[in-house]
Design a protein around this motif. Structure first.
Motif: not given
Length: 237
Positions: A179-188
C-alpha cells in the motif's frame, strides 16, 4: 381481553386505550403465540367494548368515533406502506447488486488516497484542484509513512487531473507490492496546500451489505468493503 371502564367517566380515546392495553396484550400473547402487534380484529374488539360500556348519558359523539376510526386507518395504512417500501427496497437492492456484478474485474475510483500496488505495477489516482496552480508536486509514501518518490506535475488548471505513479523510486528501481499513499500539494494564494486525492482499485466481488439496502464492493488491497454509492468513476477492466 381486559374490559375497559367507561361508565360514569369520559370515554378514553382509541389511541389512549390502545397504548394502555398494548403492553399487557403483548406480554400475554408473546408467551402463547409470539405475536407482537395489534391487528384489525383487535381494534374492532376494542371499539365494541368501548361502545358497549360507554356512559349512556355521555355517549361517544360521531366526530370522536370517526376520529378514532381515522386514526386506526392511518396507522394501518402507514404499516402497509412500510411493508411495500420494504419490498421495493429489497427489489432495488437486488437490481443494484445485479448491475454492480458487471464491475467485477474493473477498476473504480474511490475517495481514498491510499492505493494498492502490484509487484510490477504502480498506483493511479485523481486530484481535484479548486484553482489553477503553477507547480503541482506529487509525493508517494509507503505504509510506514516514508517518502519513496516525488515528482512535479507542472502547471494545472482548476478541476480534476489524473495522477499516475509508475511504482518506481527516484533511482528507477521497482518498489515491492503493498500500500502506498499519494499526496498532492502546491502553492495556492501564497500558501502550500494539500488537495484531495482519490485512487483506483480493482473490484474483486460484490456484496448485498447487511440488510440495510447498501450494495458493497470488495476491492483489491482494501480490508473492508466500500459502498457502491461511494464510487466516483469506473475505469477499464
Amino acid at each position: 381481553m381486559t374490559g375497559i371502564k367507561g361508565t360514569g367517566q369520559s370515554p378514553l380515546s382509541y389511541i389512549d386505550q390502545l397504548k394502555s392495553m398494548q403492553e399487557k396484550k403483548l406480554q400475554s400473547e408473546q408467551k402463547v403465540t409470539g405475536q407482537q402487534e395489534l391487528k384489525q380484529e383487535d381494534f374492532l374488539s376494542l371499539l365494541t367494548k368501548q361502545m358497549s360500556q360507554q356512559d349512556p348519558f355521555k355517549p361517544v359523539g360521531n366526530d370522536q368515533m370517526i376520529a378514532q376510526m381515522a386514526s386506526f386507518a392511518t396507522v394501518d395504512g402507514i404499516s402497509k406502506m412500510n411493508e411495500q417500501f420494504g419490498g421495493l427496497n429489497a427489489a432495488m437492492t437486488s437490481n443494484q447488486a445485479l448491475q454492480a456484478s458487471s464491475l467485477v474485474g474493473r477498476d473504480v475510483l474511490v475517495p481514498n488516497p491510499t492505493g494498492s500496488k502490484s509487484a510490477e505495477g504502480g498506483v493511479a489516482g485523481m486530484v481535484k484542484l479548486p484553482q489553477s496552480l503553477n507547480n503541482l508536486i506529487v509525493r508517494v509514501e509507503n505504509a510506514t509513512g516514508e517518502l519513496v518518490r516525488s515528482f512535479d506535475l507542472g502547471s494545472k488548471p482548476a478541476g480534476d487531473h489524473r495522477v499516475a505513479w509508475d511504482g518506481k523510486d527516484d533511482r528507477g528501481n521497482m518498489l515491492p507490492a503493498g500500500k502506498y499513499q499519494l499526496k498532492v500539494s502546491g502553492l495556492a494564494d501564497g500558501k502550500n496546500s494539500e488537495f484531495d486525492v482519490s485512487t483506483y482499485a480493482n473490484v474483486n466481488s460484490v456484496l448485498l451489505g447487511n440488510g440495510d439496502g447498501n450494495v458493497m464492493l470488495n476491492l483489491a488491497g482494501f480490508e473492508s468493503p466500500i459502498k457502491l454509492a461511494e464510487v466516483l468513476e469506473v475505469g477499464k477492466a
